[in-house]
Design an enzyme around this catalytic site. Structure first.
Site, PDB file in Angstrom:
ATOM      1  N   ASP A  56       7.645  -9.199   7.081  1.00  0.00           N
ATOM      2  CA  ASP A  56       6.211  -9.382   6.575  1.00  0.00           C
ATOM      3  C   ASP A  56       5.480  -8.993   8.089  1.00  0.00           C
ATOM      4  O   ASP A  56       5.775  -8.567   9.228  1.00  0.00           O
ATOM      5  CB  ASP A  56       6.173 -10.804   7.211  1.00  0.00           C
ATOM      6  CG  ASP A  56       4.383 -11.363   6.662  1.00  0.00           C
ATOM      7  OD1 ASP A  56       4.004 -10.596   7.096  1.00  0.00           O
ATOM      8  OD2 ASP A  56       4.323 -12.557   6.833  1.00  0.00           O
ATOM      9  N   ARG A  94       5.085  -0.559  -4.085  1.00  0.00           N
ATOM     10  CA  ARG A  94       5.017   0.397  -4.750  1.00  0.00           C
ATOM     11  C   ARG A  94       3.452   1.044  -4.018  1.00  0.00           C
ATOM     12  O   ARG A  94       3.838   1.319  -3.050  1.00  0.00           O
ATOM     13  CB  ARG A  94       4.189  -1.058  -5.357  1.00  0.00           C
ATOM     14  CG  ARG A  94       5.253  -1.520  -5.999  1.00  0.00           C
ATOM     15  CD  ARG A  94       4.687  -3.620  -6.300  1.00  0.00           C
ATOM     16  NE  ARG A  94       3.994  -4.494  -5.581  1.00  0.00           N
ATOM     17  CZ  ARG A  94       3.020  -4.405  -4.686  1.00  0.00           C
ATOM     18  NH1 ARG A  94       1.649  -4.134  -6.204  1.00  0.00           N
ATOM     19  NH2 ARG A  94       2.443  -5.800  -3.999  1.00  0.00           N
ATOM     20  N   ASN A 130       1.455   1.726   6.756  1.00  0.00           N
ATOM     21  CA  ASN A 130       0.167   1.749   4.663  1.00  0.00           C
ATOM     22  C   ASN A 130       0.199   0.087   4.596  1.00  0.00           C
ATOM     23  O   ASN A 130      -0.554   0.347   3.560  1.00  0.00           O
ATOM     24  CB  ASN A 130       1.043   2.133   3.886  1.00  0.00           C
ATOM     25  CG  ASN A 130       0.854   2.484   2.113  1.00  0.00           C
ATOM     26  OD1 ASN A 130      -0.702   2.626   2.035  1.00  0.00           O
ATOM     27  ND2 ASN A 130       1.666   1.572   2.112  1.00  0.00           N
ATOM     28  N   TYR A 174     -11.679  -7.402   4.480  1.00  0.00           N
ATOM     29  CA  TYR A 174     -10.534  -6.362   4.341  1.00  0.00           C
ATOM     30  C   TYR A 174     -11.610  -4.898   4.709  1.00  0.00           C
ATOM     31  O   TYR A 174     -11.380  -3.833   5.657  1.00  0.00           O
ATOM     32  CB  TYR A 174     -10.816  -5.752   2.523  1.00  0.00           C
ATOM     33  CG  TYR A 174     -10.204  -4.530   2.710  1.00  0.00           C
ATOM     34  CD1 TYR A 174      -8.740  -4.394   2.532  1.00  0.00           C
ATOM     35  CD2 TYR A 174     -10.851  -3.427   2.376  1.00  0.00           C
ATOM     36  CE1 TYR A 174      -7.930  -3.478   2.116  1.00  0.00           C
ATOM     37  CE2 TYR A 174     -10.606  -2.174   1.760  1.00  0.00           C
ATOM     38  CZ  TYR A 174      -8.533  -2.099   1.400  1.00  0.00           C
ATOM     39  OH  TYR A 174      -8.369  -0.746   1.575  1.00  0.00           O
TER      40      TYR A 174
HETATM   41  P1  NAP Z   1      -0.300  -1.973  -3.796  1.00  0.00           P
HETATM   42  O1  NAP Z   1       0.174  -1.140  -4.904  1.00  0.00           O
HETATM   43  O2  NAP Z   1      -0.860  -3.807  -3.739  1.00  0.00           O
HETATM   44  O3  NAP Z   1       0.989  -1.754  -2.430  1.00  0.00           O
HETATM   45  C1  NAP Z   1       1.039  -2.947  -1.372  1.00  0.00           C
HETATM   46  C2  NAP Z   1       2.202  -2.824  -0.781  1.00  0.00           C
HETATM   47  O4  NAP Z   1       2.032  -3.254   1.401  1.00  0.00           O
HETATM   48  C3  NAP Z   1       3.278  -2.921  -1.928  1.00  0.00           C
HETATM   49  O5  NAP Z   1       4.894  -2.280  -0.986  1.00  0.00           O
HETATM   50  C4  NAP Z   1       3.850  -5.039  -0.672  1.00  0.00           C
HETATM   51  O6  NAP Z   1       5.018  -4.736  -1.529  1.00  0.00           O
HETATM   52  C5  NAP Z   1       3.514  -3.805   1.306  1.00  0.00           C
HETATM   53  N1  NAP Z   1       2.811  -5.368   1.892  1.00  0.00           N
HETATM   54  C6  NAP Z   1       2.088  -5.928   1.192  1.00  0.00           C
HETATM   55  N2  NAP Z   1       1.608  -6.961   2.380  1.00  0.00           N
HETATM   56  C7  NAP Z   1       2.660  -6.906   3.207  1.00  0.00           C
HETATM   57  C8  NAP Z   1       3.287  -7.618   4.077  1.00  0.00           C
HETATM   58  N3  NAP Z   1       2.574  -9.127   4.512  1.00  0.00           N
HETATM   59  N4  NAP Z   1       4.639  -7.382   4.457  1.00  0.00           N
HETATM   60  C9  NAP Z   1       4.846  -5.791   4.341  1.00  0.00           C
HETATM   61  N5  NAP Z   1       4.660  -5.606   3.068  1.00  0.00           N
HETATM   62  C10 NAP Z   1       3.278  -5.939   2.956  1.00  0.00           C
HETATM   63  O7  NAP Z   1      -0.937  -1.339  -2.622  1.00  0.00           O
HETATM   64  P2  NAP Z   1      -1.637   0.065  -2.616  1.00  0.00           P
HETATM   65  O8  NAP Z   1      -3.223   0.587  -3.385  1.00  0.00           O
HETATM   66  O9  NAP Z   1      -0.892   0.985  -2.737  1.00  0.00           O
HETATM   67  O10 NAP Z   1      -2.480   0.394  -0.759  1.00  0.00           O
HETATM   68  C11 NAP Z   1      -1.641   0.799  -0.018  1.00  0.00           C
HETATM   69  C12 NAP Z   1      -2.714   0.986   1.343  1.00  0.00           C
HETATM   70  O11 NAP Z   1      -3.523   2.105   0.887  1.00  0.00           O
HETATM   71  C13 NAP Z   1      -2.984  -0.431   1.307  1.00  0.00           C
HETATM   72  O12 NAP Z   1      -3.196  -0.923   2.973  1.00  0.00           O
HETATM   73  C14 NAP Z   1      -4.657  -0.219   0.883  1.00  0.00           C
HETATM   74  O13 NAP Z   1      -5.943  -1.061   1.569  1.00  0.00           O
HETATM   75  C15 NAP Z   1      -4.977   1.028   1.247  1.00  0.00           C
HETATM   76  N6  NAP Z   1      -6.063   1.924   0.664  1.00  0.00           N
HETATM   77  C16 NAP Z   1      -6.122   1.170  -0.888  1.00  0.00           C
HETATM   78  C17 NAP Z   1      -6.630   2.090  -2.125  1.00  0.00           C
HETATM   79  C18 NAP Z   1      -6.579   1.644  -3.827  1.00  0.00           C
HETATM   80  O14 NAP Z   1      -7.522   2.348  -4.421  1.00  0.00           O
HETATM   81  N7  NAP Z   1      -5.468   1.611  -3.893  1.00  0.00           N
HETATM   82  C19 NAP Z   1      -7.780   2.679  -1.320  1.00  0.00           C
HETATM   83  C20 NAP Z   1      -7.870   2.225   0.018  1.00  0.00           C
HETATM   84  C21 NAP Z   1      -7.328   2.112   0.477  1.00  0.00           C
HETATM   85  P3  NAP Z   1       5.626  -5.742  -2.661  1.00  0.00           P
HETATM   86  O15 NAP Z   1       5.751  -4.829  -2.754  1.00  0.00           O
HETATM   87  O16 NAP Z   1       6.983  -6.219  -1.604  1.00  0.00           O
HETATM   88  O17 NAP Z   1       4.749  -6.479  -2.537  1.00  0.00           O
END
Ligand code: NAP
Length: 251
Positions: A63, A15, A90, A155
């Site tokens: 995980d 995602r 990621n 975080y």
């Molecule tokens: P997201 O839409 O919530 O997606 C999270 C992804 O991580 C999903 O594919 C989820 O798998 C996977 N995941 C979570 N826990 C896991 C685990 N224990 N083992 C394996 N997979 C796991 O998040 P996102 O917004 O795309 O964020 C991606 C990265 O960017 C993260 O590191 C986040 O901290 C960073 N980030 C995001 C933002 C933002 O504004 N969105 C800003 C700064 C940094 P499932 O689909 O199976 O749940």
């Protein structure tokens, strides 16, 4: 960017930002394995969509916070494709709360998923990358690593930890042909931010100099640069991709 012949492993690829990274690496010609945790339907849909485009994309469940599961994923990818050129750490979660309300579980889950996972996968790939004398590692940080957001102590600590870890690893393995860099996104439109963005209305958008939230592709583009041949002299760096959010200007 031409990544044909390259093998990539992306965590959290089902995602949001990870999904965009998987698609852009595959579009550039890499074979891509990605890890998801629980959203099997989204993961399988992505793999099928990519297969229909003629791309080789493999969905693997694990995980990322568990060392044995990370080792098993790396073994699976090596068994299938014999090498790993590119690793993108990621996967990440938030459990935002003020420190007084934060349980030990809220703390530990965020540290283990966001930070320990980076150690798990980096350690698992470093030997094969050293043998190949080639590796491109990109770790997903956040502007929260050095931007004070109340409620994000767990975080922010995890992301600051990723940046410190990445600088050390970059120094340790530069002479082996391995680069290690971080991308630090600002506000990106994904499931992770939907609640806070909905609650804040236009306030967030108006605080960003470019006047829009980021898209997952904005982050994927930065990752693509770091894993390219063109970035071979860049290591240990943190690239903020935040539309100017952290510049501290008046605009
Ligand atoms: P997201 O839409 O919530 O997606 C999270 C992804 O991580 C999903 O594919 C989820 O798998 C996977 N995941 C979570 N826990 C896991 C685990 N224990 N083992 C394996 N997979 C796991 O998040 P996102 O917004 O795309 O964020 C991606 C990265 O960017 C993260 O590191 C986040 O901290 C960073 N980030 C995001 C933002 C933002 O504004 N969105 C800003 C700064 C940094 P499932 O689909 O199976 O749940």
């Amino acid at each position: 960017m031409n990544l044909s012949g390259r093998i990539a492993l992306v965590t959290g690829g089902s995602r949001g930002i990870g999904r965009a990274i998987v698609c852009s690496l595959a579009e550039a010609g890499a074979k891509v394995a990605f890890v998801y945790q629980s959203n099997k339907e989204a993961a399988e849909k992505l793999a099928a969509e990519q297969a229909a485009l003629g791309h080789e994309v493999l969905a693997l469940q694990a995980d990322v916070s568990k060392k044995a599961e990370a080792d098993a994923i790396v073994e699976q990818v090596l068994a299938k494709w014999e090498k790993i050129d590119i690793l993108v750490n990621n996967a990440g979660i938030i459990r935002d709360k003020p420190i007084l309300a934060m349980s030990s579980d809220d703390w530990q889950q965020v540290i283990d998923t966001n930070l320990t996972s980076v150690f798990n996968f980096c350690q698992a790939v470093v030997r094969p990358m050293m043998s190949a004398r080639y590796g491109r590692i990109v770790n997903m940080s956040s502007v929260s690593a050095d931007f004070s957001n109340p409620g994000q102590a767990n975080y922010a600590a995890s992301k600051a930890g990723i940046e410190g870890f990445s600088r050390c690893m970059a120094t340790e393995y530069a002479k082996r042909g391995i680069t290690v860099n971080c991308v630090a996104p600002g506000f990106i439109e994904t499931d992770m931010t939907v609640a806070v963005v909905n609650a804040a209305g236009d306030k967030i958008k108006n605080s960003i100099p470019v006047r829009r939230l980021g898209k997952p592709d904005d982050i994927a583009n930065a990752v693509l640069f770091f894993v390219s041949e063109q970035a071979s002299y860049i290591t240990g760096q943190i690239l903020k991709v935040d539309g100017g959010l952290t510049l501290g200007g008046m605009g």
